[in-house]
Design a protein around this motif. Structure first.
Motif, PDB file in Angstrom:
ATOM      1  N   UNK A 125       0.651  -1.335   0.153  1.00  0.00           N
ATOM      2  CA  UNK A 125      -0.039  -0.145   0.022  1.00  0.00           C
ATOM      3  C   UNK A 125       0.797   1.244  -0.082  1.00  0.00           C
ATOM      4  N   UNK A 126       0.141   2.292  -0.309  1.00  0.00           N
ATOM      5  CA  UNK A 126       0.822   3.611  -0.414  1.00  0.00           C
ATOM      6  C   UNK A 126       0.331   4.449   0.936  1.00  0.00           C
ATOM      7  N   UNK A 127       1.034   5.341   1.595  1.00  0.00           N
ATOM      8  CA  UNK A 127       0.537   6.025   2.805  1.00  0.00           C
ATOM      9  C   UNK A 127       1.236   7.415   2.622  1.00  0.00           C
ATOM     10  N   UNK A 128       0.455   8.426   3.286  1.00  0.00           N
ATOM     11  CA  UNK A 128       0.934   9.789   3.156  1.00  0.00           C
ATOM     12  C   UNK A 128       1.809  10.000   4.397  1.00  0.00           C
ATOM     13  N   UNK A 136       1.261   7.866  12.470  1.00  0.00           N
ATOM     14  CA  UNK A 136       1.161   6.615  13.383  1.00  0.00           C
ATOM     15  C   UNK A 136       1.696   5.350  12.764  1.00  0.00           C
ATOM     16  N   UNK A 137       1.020   5.304  11.379  1.00  0.00           N
ATOM     17  CA  UNK A 137       1.640   3.966  10.728  1.00  0.00           C
ATOM     18  C   UNK A 137       2.909   4.046  10.587  1.00  0.00           C
ATOM     19  N   UNK A 138       3.452   5.173   9.833  1.00  0.00           N
ATOM     20  CA  UNK A 138       4.889   5.279   9.327  1.00  0.00           C
ATOM     21  C   UNK A 138       6.002   5.017  10.746  1.00  0.00           C
ATOM     22  N   UNK A 139       5.450   5.742  11.762  1.00  0.00           N
ATOM     23  CA  UNK A 139       6.342   5.480  13.080  1.00  0.00           C
ATOM     24  C   UNK A 139       6.383   3.957  13.470  1.00  0.00           C
ATOM     25  N   UNK A 140       5.282   3.453  13.441  1.00  0.00           N
ATOM     26  CA  UNK A 140       5.287   1.928  13.646  1.00  0.00           C
ATOM     27  C   UNK A 140       6.097   1.015  12.796  1.00  0.00           C
ATOM     28  N   UNK A 141       5.972   1.569  11.444  1.00  0.00           N
ATOM     29  CA  UNK A 141       6.572   0.823  10.234  1.00  0.00           C
ATOM     30  C   UNK A 141       8.339   1.040  10.479  1.00  0.00           C
ATOM     31  N   UNK A 142       8.605   2.197  10.993  1.00  0.00           N
ATOM     32  CA  UNK A 142      10.195   2.250  11.125  1.00  0.00           C
ATOM     33  C   UNK A 142      10.597   1.594  12.357  1.00  0.00           C
ATOM     34  N   UNK A 143       9.838   1.374  13.398  1.00  0.00           N
ATOM     35  CA  UNK A 143      10.435   0.681  14.523  1.00  0.00           C
ATOM     36  C   UNK A 143      10.318  -0.954  13.930  1.00  0.00           C
ATOM     37  N   UNK A 152      10.334  -6.018   0.447  1.00  0.00           N
ATOM     38  CA  UNK A 152       9.791  -6.051  -0.836  1.00  0.00           C
ATOM     39  C   UNK A 152       8.729  -5.118  -0.996  1.00  0.00           C
ATOM     40  N   UNK A 153       8.645  -4.453  -2.245  1.00  0.00           N
ATOM     41  CA  UNK A 153       7.645  -3.476  -2.564  1.00  0.00           C
ATOM     42  C   UNK A 153       6.942  -3.910  -3.944  1.00  0.00           C
ATOM     43  N   UNK A 154       5.612  -3.739  -4.230  1.00  0.00           N
ATOM     44  CA  UNK A 154       4.955  -4.185  -5.358  1.00  0.00           C
ATOM     45  C   UNK A 154       5.114  -3.288  -6.486  1.00  0.00           C
ATOM     46  N   UNK A 155       5.727  -2.313  -6.463  1.00  0.00           N
ATOM     47  CA  UNK A 155       5.935  -1.199  -7.550  1.00  0.00           C
ATOM     48  C   UNK A 155       6.959  -0.335  -7.188  1.00  0.00           C
ATOM     49  N   UNK A 156       7.527   0.408  -8.131  1.00  0.00           N
ATOM     50  CA  UNK A 156       8.772   1.303  -7.985  1.00  0.00           C
ATOM     51  C   UNK A 156       8.326   2.639  -6.978  1.00  0.00           C
ATOM     52  N   UNK A 157       6.983   2.639  -7.254  1.00  0.00           N
ATOM     53  CA  UNK A 157       6.267   3.998  -6.491  1.00  0.00           C
ATOM     54  C   UNK A 157       6.276   3.743  -4.966  1.00  0.00           C
ATOM     55  N   UNK A 158       5.805   2.444  -4.857  1.00  0.00           N
ATOM     56  CA  UNK A 158       5.523   1.822  -3.510  1.00  0.00           C
ATOM     57  C   UNK A 158       6.944   1.660  -2.908  1.00  0.00           C
ATOM     58  N   UNK A 159       7.914   1.394  -3.396  1.00  0.00           N
ATOM     59  CA  UNK A 159       9.383   1.260  -2.964  1.00  0.00           C
ATOM     60  C   UNK A 159       9.756   2.484  -2.417  1.00  0.00           C
ATOM     61  N   UNK A 160       9.511   3.544  -3.213  1.00  0.00           N
ATOM     62  CA  UNK A 160       9.982   4.874  -2.879  1.00  0.00           C
ATOM     63  C   UNK A 160       9.338   5.400  -1.637  1.00  0.00           C
ATOM     64  N   UNK A 161       7.977   5.236  -1.821  1.00  0.00           N
ATOM     65  CA  UNK A 161       6.775   5.365  -0.494  1.00  0.00           C
ATOM     66  C   UNK A 161       7.566   4.790   0.794  1.00  0.00           C
ATOM     67  N   UNK A 162       7.892   3.576   0.667  1.00  0.00           N
ATOM     68  CA  UNK A 162       8.256   2.874   1.789  1.00  0.00           C
ATOM     69  C   UNK A 162       9.739   3.312   2.352  1.00  0.00           C
ATOM     70  N   UNK A 163      10.621   3.644   1.397  1.00  0.00           N
ATOM     71  CA  UNK A 163      11.849   3.889   1.664  1.00  0.00           C
ATOM     72  C   UNK A 163      11.797   5.324   2.321  1.00  0.00           C
ATOM     73  N   UNK A 164      10.956   6.222   2.158  1.00  0.00           N
ATOM     74  CA  UNK A 164      10.889   7.373   2.772  1.00  0.00           C
ATOM     75  C   UNK A 164      10.127   7.495   4.146  1.00  0.00           C
ATOM     76  N   UNK A 165       9.093   6.482   4.110  1.00  0.00           N
ATOM     77  CA  UNK A 165       8.343   6.440   5.449  1.00  0.00           C
ATOM     78  C   UNK A 165       9.014   5.736   6.475  1.00  0.00           C
ATOM     79  N   UNK A 166       9.978   4.942   6.200  1.00  0.00           N
ATOM     80  CA  UNK A 166      10.723   4.066   7.098  1.00  0.00           C
ATOM     81  C   UNK A 166      12.048   4.326   7.306  1.00  0.00           C
ATOM     82  N   UNK A 167      12.611   5.342   6.290  1.00  0.00           N
ATOM     83  CA  UNK A 167      13.953   5.799   6.449  1.00  0.00           C
ATOM     84  C   UNK A 167      14.715   4.593   6.316  1.00  0.00           C
ATOM     85  N   UNK A 168      14.422   3.823   5.270  1.00  0.00           N
ATOM     86  CA  UNK A 168      15.382   2.808   4.966  1.00  0.00           C
ATOM     87  C   UNK A 168      16.544   2.953   3.834  1.00  0.00           C
ATOM     88  N   UNK A 169      17.547   2.174   3.726  1.00  0.00           N
ATOM     89  CA  UNK A 169      18.400   2.256   2.677  1.00  0.00           C
ATOM     90  C   UNK A 169      17.939   1.535   1.495  1.00  0.00           C
TER      91      UNK A 169
END
Length: 431
Positions: A125-128, A136-143, A152-169
Motif C-alpha cells: 500500500x501507499x501512505x501519506x 502513526x503507521x509510519x512510526x510503527x513501520x520505522x520501528x 519487498x515493494x510491489x511497485x517502484x512507486x511503492x518502493x519510494x514511498x516505503x523508503x521515505x516512510x521508514x527511512x530505509x536504505x
C-alpha cells in the motif's frame, strides 16, 4: 534444500482482496518449488484453529480481536507465546510479513528477529506523511523495519514511498510486482451483449477506492451515452450510497449492483463487459486491472500511485482522480469501443508474457536465500542502538519493547522448553 516459511498477515481468505490473493499464490508457488509454507492470520468468524488448503498449505487462524477492517488489536507481546509455538512446531526459517496495516505482521517481524529468524516484509500500500493516521503507521513501520532483513515493494512507486516512510536504505528494498494466473482470465467475446457497452467495476466500495467518485460519474455517463450500462461488484460502506444514487436517478435498468463475489467469479463477470473502470484514489499496484486486461477489457483508471507502471499505455485510458477527468476518459474509452479503434484481442497474450506468479516466487526465493547466506549476527546492544535512533521519545519506547521482548523469550524458553513442543509433520512433496 527446501525452506520452512511463515507468511503472516491479518488479511487472508475467506476475505477477498489483492493482499490475500498475493499471499496465497506466492505460497502455492513456493510449495511447488519444494518449500514448506504456513500462513498465520486471525480467526474469521467461525473459521479458527488450523486449516489445510490445497497443495498442503497450512493456515493458522489465531483467535485475536479485530478492531477495524480486519486489522487485529495490537497486543505487542501477547502474540509472542502463540507465535513462538508455531515457529518451533513448523521449524520456521523465514518469517515473511505482509501489509503496513497488519498488526500481526509487525509483531511477527519483531518476535521473529528476537528468535533469530530471517525476516522479510512486503508492502502492498501507499501512505501519506501529513495526517495523524499516516504519521502513526509510519512510526510503527520505522520501528518494525529496523528489525527486518529485507523489504519487498510491489511497485517502484511503492518502493519510494516505503523508503521515505521508514527511512530505509534503498538497497535493502526490492521491487517484485504482483501477477495473475492468465489461464484463469481468458477472454470470451461471445459473453458480452453487443447491444450495450458494459462497464465493469470490481472493487471494495470504500472511499480510497474511488467509490465517492462513482456516485457522480455514473449518472453523467448514463445521461451522455444511452447505450452504456454498469455492473458493479464489491461490498463496503459506500454500497448504500450507490443504491441511493441509483434510485435517485432512476438507473435501475442501467446499473446493476452485484455485491461481493468470490475471486473465481471475477473472470465470468469481466468477460460480460468491454470496459473496466477503476477510479481509485491511491494504489500501489492494482492487480484487478491486470485481470481486466487479461480478459480483453479496455481499462479506464486514475493516474495515481503505481498504477501507471502496471499496464502498457495502449491497454489503458488514464484520468486524473477527479469527476470531470474520469467522465472524459470514460467517454473516450466508450468511443474507442464503438469505433473499434483499440484491438483488445491481443491483451490476454501480452499480459501472459508480462506477469507470472512462478516468476514472483522465484524472485522471492532468491531474497530468502541471500538473507540466509548473509551474516545476520547482531548483539542486543546493536539492535537497541538502531531502535534508539527512531526518535527522541519513540526511540526510548522502542528500546524498552525490545528489552521486554528478549526477556519474554527467555521466560517462554523456561516455562515451555523447546523439547516439550511437538514438531509438525511436513506435507509430502511429490515430484
Amino acid at each position: 534444500m527446501g525452506l520452512n516459511i511463515a507468511m503472516v498477515c491479518d488479511f487472508f481468505y475467506p476475505q477477498p482482496g489483492g493482499v490475500e490473493l498475493h499471499i496465497y499464490q506466492v505460497s502455492q508457488q513456493l510449495i511447488n518449488r519444494g518449500h514448506s509454507v504456513v500462513i498465520i492470520t486471525h480467526a474469521y468468524d467461525q473459521r479458527s484453529g488450523v486449516r489445510t488448503l490445497s497443495n498442503g498449505l497450512k493456515v493458522y487462524y489465531v483467535p485475536f480481536y479485530v478492531i477495524y477492517r480486519e486489522s487485529t488489536f495490537p497486543t505487542v507481546f501477547s502474540f509472542f507465546p502463540i507465535f513462538r509455538n508455531i515457529m518451533i512446531r513448523e521449524q520456521i526459517d523465514v518469517v515473511h510479513g505482509h501489509g503496513s496495516m497488519s498488526s500481526l505482521c509487525h509483531e511477527a517481524i519483531i518476535h521473529g528477529h528476537t528468535m533469530g529468524l530471517a525476516t522479510v516484509f512486503t508492502d502492498h500500500s501507499l501512505f501519506g506523511f501529513a495526517d495523524a493516521g499516516s504519521i502513526l503507521v509510519n512510526k510503527l513501520l520505522k520501528f518494525t523495519l529496523s528489525d527486518v532483513d529485507h523489504v519487498i515493494a510491489v511497485s517502484h512507486t511503492c518502493r519510494e514511498n516505503t523508503v521515505l516512510r521508514a527511512t530505509l536504505n534503498p538497497q535493502d528494498v526490492s521491487v517484485i510486482p504482483n501477477a495473475v494466473i492468465s489461464e484463469d482470465f481468458v477472454p470470451d467475446p461471445a459473453a458480452a451483449d453487443p447491444s450495450f457497452i458494459t462497464i465493469i467495476i470490481c472493487s471494495r466500495l470504500f472511499a480510497n477506492k474511488g467509490a465517492d467518485l462513482l456516485l457522480a460519474i455514473i449518472p453523467r455517463i448514463c445521461s451522455m451515452h444511452s447505450n452504456v450500462r454498469f455492473k458493479i461488484a464489491g461490498s463496503g460502506p459506500k454500497e448504500v450510497d450507490l443504491q441511493q444514487m441509483i434510485e435517485q436517478h432512476r438507473l435501475q435498468e442501467r446499473v446493476e449492483l452485484i455485491g461481493g463475489i468470490r475471486h473465481e467469479q471475477v473472470r465470468d463477470l469481466m468477460v460480460t463487459g468491454q470496459i473496466y473502470l477503476h477510479p481509485t484514489l491511491t494504489e500501489a499496484f492494482g492487480t484487478v486491472i491486470v485481470e481486466a486486461a487479461s480478459c480483453g477489457l479496455l481499462v479506464v483508471t486514475t493516474k495515481v500511485g503505481g498504477i501507471p507502471e502496471v499496464l502498457p499505455s495502449h491497454m489503458t485510458v488514464y484520468a486524473e482522480p477527479s469527476v470531470q477527468s474520469l467522465v472524459n476518459s470514460t467517454s473516450e474509452a466508450i468511443k474507442a469501443v464503438e469505433n473499434n479503434t483499440v484491438d483488445t484481442t491481443t491483451f490476454h497474450d501480452e499480459v501472459r508474457t508480462i506477469y507470472c506468479w512462478s516468476d514472483v516466487a522465484a524472485r522471492t526465493e532468491k531474497i530468502y536465500e541471500d538473507i540466509l547466506a548473509s551474516d545476520r549476527s547482531e548483539t542486543l546492544v546493536e539492535r537497541m542502538q538502531k531502535h534508539y535512533q527512531c526518535g527522541p521519545f519513540a526511540g526510548k519506547l522502542f528500546v524498552l519493547c525490545v528489552v521486554v521482548d528478549v526477556m519474554l523469550l527467555h521466560l517462554l524458553e523456561w516455562l515451555y522448553p523447546r523439547r516439550s513442543i511437538d514438531l509438525a509433520k511436513k506435507w509430502p512433496i511429490i515430484k
